[in-house]
Motif scaffolding. Sequence first.
Motif, short mmCIF file in Angstrom:
data_model
loop_
_atom_site.label_atom_id
_atom_site.label_comp_id
_atom_site.label_asym_id
_atom_site.label_seq_id
_atom_site.Cartn_x
_atom_site.Cartn_y
_atom_site.Cartn_z
N ILE A 146 12.95 -12.34 6.08
CA ILE A 146 12.15 -12.63 4.88
C ILE A 146 11.25 -11.46 4.55
O ILE A 146 11.22 -10.95 3.43
CB ILE A 146 11.34 -13.92 5.08
CG1 ILE A 146 12.28 -15.12 5.08
CG2 ILE A 146 10.30 -14.06 3.99
CD1 ILE A 146 11.60 -16.41 5.38
N TYR A 147 10.49 -11.01 5.56
CA TYR A 147 9.57 -9.92 5.31
C TYR A 147 10.29 -8.67 4.84
O TYR A 147 9.93 -8.04 3.85
CB TYR A 147 8.76 -9.60 6.57
CG TYR A 147 7.43 -10.29 6.59
CD1 TYR A 147 6.29 -9.61 6.19
CD2 TYR A 147 7.31 -11.59 7.01
CE1 TYR A 147 5.06 -10.23 6.21
CE2 TYR A 147 6.09 -12.23 7.03
CZ TYR A 147 4.97 -11.55 6.63
OH TYR A 147 3.76 -12.14 6.65
N PHE B 169 -1.33 -3.65 8.70
CA PHE B 169 -2.07 -4.90 8.65
C PHE B 169 -2.31 -5.29 7.22
O PHE B 169 -2.66 -4.43 6.41
CB PHE B 169 -3.42 -4.69 9.38
CG PHE B 169 -4.38 -5.83 9.23
CD1 PHE B 169 -4.32 -6.89 10.10
CD2 PHE B 169 -5.32 -5.84 8.21
CE1 PHE B 169 -5.20 -7.95 9.97
CE2 PHE B 169 -6.20 -6.90 8.07
CZ PHE B 169 -6.14 -7.96 8.95
N PRO B 170 -2.19 -6.51 6.76
CA PRO B 170 -1.84 -7.73 7.48
C PRO B 170 -0.37 -8.12 7.34
O PRO B 170 -0.05 -9.28 7.34
CB PRO B 170 -2.73 -8.75 6.81
CG PRO B 170 -2.76 -8.28 5.37
CD PRO B 170 -2.57 -6.80 5.38
N LEU B 171 0.53 -7.13 7.22
CA LEU B 171 1.94 -7.45 7.02
C LEU B 171 2.73 -7.40 8.32
O LEU B 171 3.93 -7.19 8.32
CB LEU B 171 2.55 -6.47 6.00
CG LEU B 171 1.82 -6.35 4.67
CD1 LEU B 171 2.38 -5.21 3.84
CD2 LEU B 171 1.95 -7.66 3.90
N HIS B 172 2.04 -7.55 9.45
CA HIS B 172 2.66 -7.19 10.72
C HIS B 172 3.24 -8.34 11.51
O HIS B 172 3.93 -8.11 12.50
CB HIS B 172 1.61 -6.52 11.59
CG HIS B 172 0.45 -7.42 11.86
ND1 HIS B 172 -0.63 -7.51 11.02
CD2 HIS B 172 0.23 -8.32 12.85
CE1 HIS B 172 -1.49 -8.39 11.49
NE2 HIS B 172 -0.98 -8.91 12.59
N SER B 173 2.96 -9.60 11.12
CA SER B 173 3.21 -10.65 12.11
C SER B 173 4.70 -10.81 12.44
O SER B 173 5.06 -11.18 13.55
CB SER B 173 2.62 -11.97 11.64
OG SER B 173 3.32 -12.40 10.52
N GLU C 99 -2.69 19.69 7.01
CA GLU C 99 -1.58 20.06 7.91
C GLU C 99 -1.67 19.36 9.26
O GLU C 99 -0.70 18.79 9.74
CB GLU C 99 -1.56 21.57 8.14
CG GLU C 99 -0.86 22.34 7.07
CD GLU C 99 -1.80 23.35 6.46
OE1 GLU C 99 -3.03 23.18 6.60
OE2 GLU C 99 -1.31 24.31 5.83
N ALA C 100 -2.87 19.40 9.82
CA ALA C 100 -3.02 18.80 11.15
C ALA C 100 -2.69 17.32 11.10
O ALA C 100 -1.96 16.80 11.95
CB ALA C 100 -4.45 19.02 11.65
N ALA D 154 15.87 4.70 -13.75
CA ALA D 154 15.99 4.45 -15.19
C ALA D 154 15.19 5.47 -16.00
O ALA D 154 15.60 5.87 -17.08
CB ALA D 154 15.50 3.04 -15.50
N ARG D 155 14.06 5.87 -15.48
CA ARG D 155 13.19 6.72 -16.28
C ARG D 155 13.47 8.20 -16.10
O ARG D 155 13.13 9.01 -16.97
CB ARG D 155 11.73 6.47 -15.91
CG ARG D 155 11.36 5.02 -16.13
CD ARG D 155 10.10 4.90 -16.91
NE ARG D 155 10.07 3.61 -17.57
CZ ARG D 155 9.12 3.23 -18.41
NH1 ARG D 155 8.13 4.05 -18.69
NH2 ARG D 155 9.16 2.06 -18.97
N GLN E 44 1.14 16.65 10.33
CA GLN E 44 1.94 17.02 11.50
C GLN E 44 1.70 16.01 12.62
O GLN E 44 2.63 15.61 13.32
CB GLN E 44 1.58 18.43 11.95
CG GLN E 44 2.57 18.98 12.95
CD GLN E 44 2.40 20.48 13.13
OE1 GLN E 44 2.03 21.20 12.21
NE2 GLN E 44 2.67 20.96 14.32
N VAL F 99 13.81 10.94 -18.99
CA VAL F 99 14.52 10.13 -19.96
C VAL F 99 13.50 9.30 -20.73
O VAL F 99 13.57 9.14 -21.93
CB VAL F 99 15.54 9.23 -19.26
CG1 VAL F 99 16.21 8.32 -20.28
CG2 VAL F 99 16.55 10.08 -18.52
N ALA F 100 12.55 8.77 -19.99
CA ALA F 100 11.48 7.98 -20.60
C ALA F 100 10.20 8.31 -19.85
O ALA F 100 10.24 8.61 -18.67
CB ALA F 100 11.79 6.50 -20.48
N MET G 188 1.45 3.93 -14.17
CA MET G 188 2.70 3.43 -13.61
C MET G 188 3.04 4.15 -12.31
O MET G 188 3.51 3.54 -11.36
CB MET G 188 3.83 3.61 -14.61
CG MET G 188 5.14 3.16 -14.03
SD MET G 188 6.45 3.33 -15.21
CE MET G 188 6.48 1.71 -15.90
#
Lengths: 622, 505
Positions: free
Chosen positions: B177-178, B243-247, B340-341, B195-196, B344, B217-218, B224
């Motif tokens: 699901i996720y 976090f909070p999309l980790h469970s 850079e640091a 598309a654009r 890298q 193209v557009a 946006m």
Amino acid sequence: MMENAWIIPLFPLLSFLFLILFGKRLKEASAYIGILFTLASLVYSILVLFDRFSAPTFKAEGVWLTIGDVQLTAGFEVNQLNALMLVIVSLVSFLVHTYSKGYMQGDDRFPVFYAYLGLFTFAMLGLVISPNLLQTYFFWELVGLGSFLLIGFYFYKEEAKAAAKKAFIMTRIGDVGLLIGMILLFWQAGSFEYDEIFAAVEAGAISSTMITLTAILIFVGAVGKSGQFPLHTWLPDAMEGPTPVSALIHAATMVAAGVYLVAALFPLFTASETALMTVAVIGAFTAIFAASIGLVQKDIKRVLAYSTVSQLGYMMLALGSAGYVAGVFHLMTHAFFKALLFLAAGSVIHAVHTQNIEHMGGLWKKLRVTGPLFLIGTLAISGVPLFSGFFSKDEILIAAWAHGNTVLFWLAVIAAFFTAFYMFRLFFMVFAGEARTDMKNVHESPSVMTLPMVVLGVLAVVAGYVNTPWFGTFLGDWLVEDNHALGHGHIEGPAWIMIVATAVSLLGIFLAWLMYGKRSLARDWLTSRMPLSYNVLYNKYYIDEFYSLTVVNGAKFISSFLRFLEVFLVEGLVKSVTGITSSLGRLGSKFQNGQIQTYGTVAFVGLAILVVIYAFTGGYLK
Amino acid sequence: MNLTYFLSILVFSPLLGILVLSFLPKTQESLIKTVGFLATIPALVLALIAYFQYRAGAGLEQLNEKVSWIQFGDSGQMGNLFSIDYELGLDGFSLIMVVLTAVISTLAAIASIHIKKEWKGYFMLFLLLEVGMLGVFAAENLILFFIFFEITLIPTFFLIGKWGYFEKENAAYSFLIYNGLGSAVLLIVIMVLFARTGTANIDALMAAMNADNPQLVAPISENMKMGLLIALLIAFGVKLPIFPLHSWMVKVHVQAPPSIVMLHAGVLLKIGAFGLIRFGMGIFPEQFQSLAVWLAVLGVVNLLYGAFLAFVQTDFKMVLAYSSISHMGIVLIGLGALNEAGIQGAIFQVVSHGLIAALLFFLVSVFYERVQTSNIQNLGGLAKGMPITAGFLLAGAMASLGLPGMSGFVSEFMAFLGLFKEMPILAAVGAIGIIMTAVYLLRAVLGITYGKALRDFAGVTDMRKFEFVPVLVLVGLIVLIGVYPSVLSEPLTSTLETIMLGIGG
């Protein structure tokens, strides 16, 4: 010789690799590998030291890592301080390697022990020849690993496990300070190289606030490693490790690394009076604070541990009082006499199988070699004239006085009195009088253990003569040669300081003798008269309890709170996502009811929506 | 050497294994395992050849492949617009990711000896997954990237759901699901861009979006662009995870078979970081800059959140799961620093964590196999019965907590070096994570290996023969990067230069 000094740390590294791979087969012959490789390091270090007497500082570097335009380098440097440290470290390491052959005999994990010793020695030698802060940090962490592994050598003991963990975490708290300080300094000076940092400091390229901030942050690292207040609590617990380890790591070398770091960055510290003052105050406070705890401890190794903390405080006081030479000089003499005391204590423990001094007594007659050697170490640390500690401690007191730190000076004098008292209390309780428990099978240790002690005993006596106000300050003059930033080789001080120092140490010895030798004063007068202060001292000012109440519980509280958040908030989010998905699915499936009218309606509505969107946006979502 | 189909062969070589497997009877356990293992070898060899050739000075352009594939509209009228080619190619960064994928796939195939049932199906899915992973990194256009991205989802779903532990179905659905939602968002971004701009080629997109007078193209408004970047952040943030999309990923870490977790933590999570760097930073450099502070904040949140939660877990696999969240925070910290640091450091962390997570999960499978638990409270004194495993476990923990001499230090150090330059206060807060990492790892690892032995280890054997291979290879690579970081930084030089040029640094 100096151009190949990089090879010195490699010998013990080879020993480590070899023993990790083949130790199991070699069994106790592993000792010979370890001893031989450290001997090679020692010989080479001595040659390098002599080379350094006549030649200028040698430095070689190569690129380690490129970040954009920045090149981080790695290499080695042999200056006076580094050359001296190389000899101290490899000498003590070699002696401890030898001693351990007797002490660790019969242990199942004998080869592992020697492997770890090799790893530690490698890291420590690497540390003292690092030419830049990053590399210093690199090895700084590795000596921490060596220390951690050896404290936890008896891994099956819960106490050893706890002590190892504590040592690692407490020093890491300090290390983060060092890391931050070093990174901030890097963005100021544009380099991790010591000489470039000093050049930037001298040129005034760094603001004084920044110098103070970075110096203090770096000092936090030194506080952790050198067991200074308030990060000292791990060091006494580290005594769970085998005693030779305590001598090598937690007395002579690694714990002195904090002092070494401040010394190596001395020009940075002297650029900020606030930073110097911080070092001096923490040092003096630690010196008297740890000494007061040492007065009442009952475990032979813990007394020595607190004395180490206290003596390291002395060194910090010296450096904080602009006494570069005094600090480094005491680092050297302390390495010898404290390693001696620990090895002698190990010999005692080896003989009587207990660490509680209340169960000991009368060992002078039974341990005819260990006893006198322990006495030499005790005399040296107490600052009795003619022994090495006398000269170096005197230098420190003079430096503190000359820098105007009067209060700190008197604190250090009182701490010297405490030191003499608790060290002789220890000596009398272990060696004088009669045995308090059954001590039938007590034997002197084998010569493989006593010989290293003899070497250290000789050094504990004579090492002071390289830098005396009477015969010449050779060490001091050489250490600051060609480098005005380090101050003078010798600081003149009033003559009464030496007399006062001698007087307080003799007084301390005398008092200890009255109470524990002659016993004309009751031993428990403090306990009975002031039970509260005794308890406070015996429980080390309850600092461990305080930390566990605040810091440990604080971390646990945060964790529990976040877990609560995780369970209710984040899981709630998950539930709603799955809920929405499945209800959408259910909604969608309702349309699939087999009725052609529904399908037609859905298709039409969908088309209508699309047309409307198209009409309003011209095909593109703006 | 004919290099025309080099990358295609590399990417699709595991299919050969699937073909062979389909002719084997499904009861031939050891034969299936051997074939499964061998099928990962060609990709590994080719990836290493590419790496060493590149180190020796050969250009990576000669590996580019391009075949005309799908054309929308009339080509005479539209020119090259709206055509989708089958195009593969590598730069320094994706080369390293391909090598990482190939190495970990081979090692995970070895770790699959602990799989107990239906080996044939397992290995077929496993190899399909490898194709997906290799393809993701080698794809040169967004459409192709997306297709490979989707190819990784399906086998993973089945591998978790069928060969996992007790709550495997739950974990598999969570995963689907996720990640499904994540890729839906990703698809929208890709479609809008396609598309654009009329192209899906990554280099062309980067050039088109950042030109002074873009030939689109557009038009794409600034708002946006920001919206698209945020959508990308969500799509790849699910993967990383942020976090909070980790469970979902905690569940996968705990429930999936360890060999799959090696791939999952080692490579699949890294697609999130790869996407953020390649597309987020590459296509929307200006917008990325204005979001950098938030990324750094999210990074510190990830770092601390994961660390504090790892501190109170009782299952070692949970500790490692939260540790992964925490370590991905370092990637975000480095990206947020946007110098850079930092960048890298972030890339180093991607590789380093891949190796370390694979090592730790393999070790979990080694001792789980023997003591049937990964609960810290039921373990203790493991060093008594399994000293070698315990030793490597400690080495893995040390690598993970950033001990110098191991890869974790280099990446952590660079990420913080970068962030301290830009946002010192935030970095100082994040530095608490360095302490907490040591706290939770030592608590967990010492809880397992040190202390009193809670059980009788009689009859429990230590690591054996083939089990040494993954451990030694991984430890070797971790130490190699830690001691000689140029093995990674040198191939990355040109990629970094391109990125820095994009963000005007």
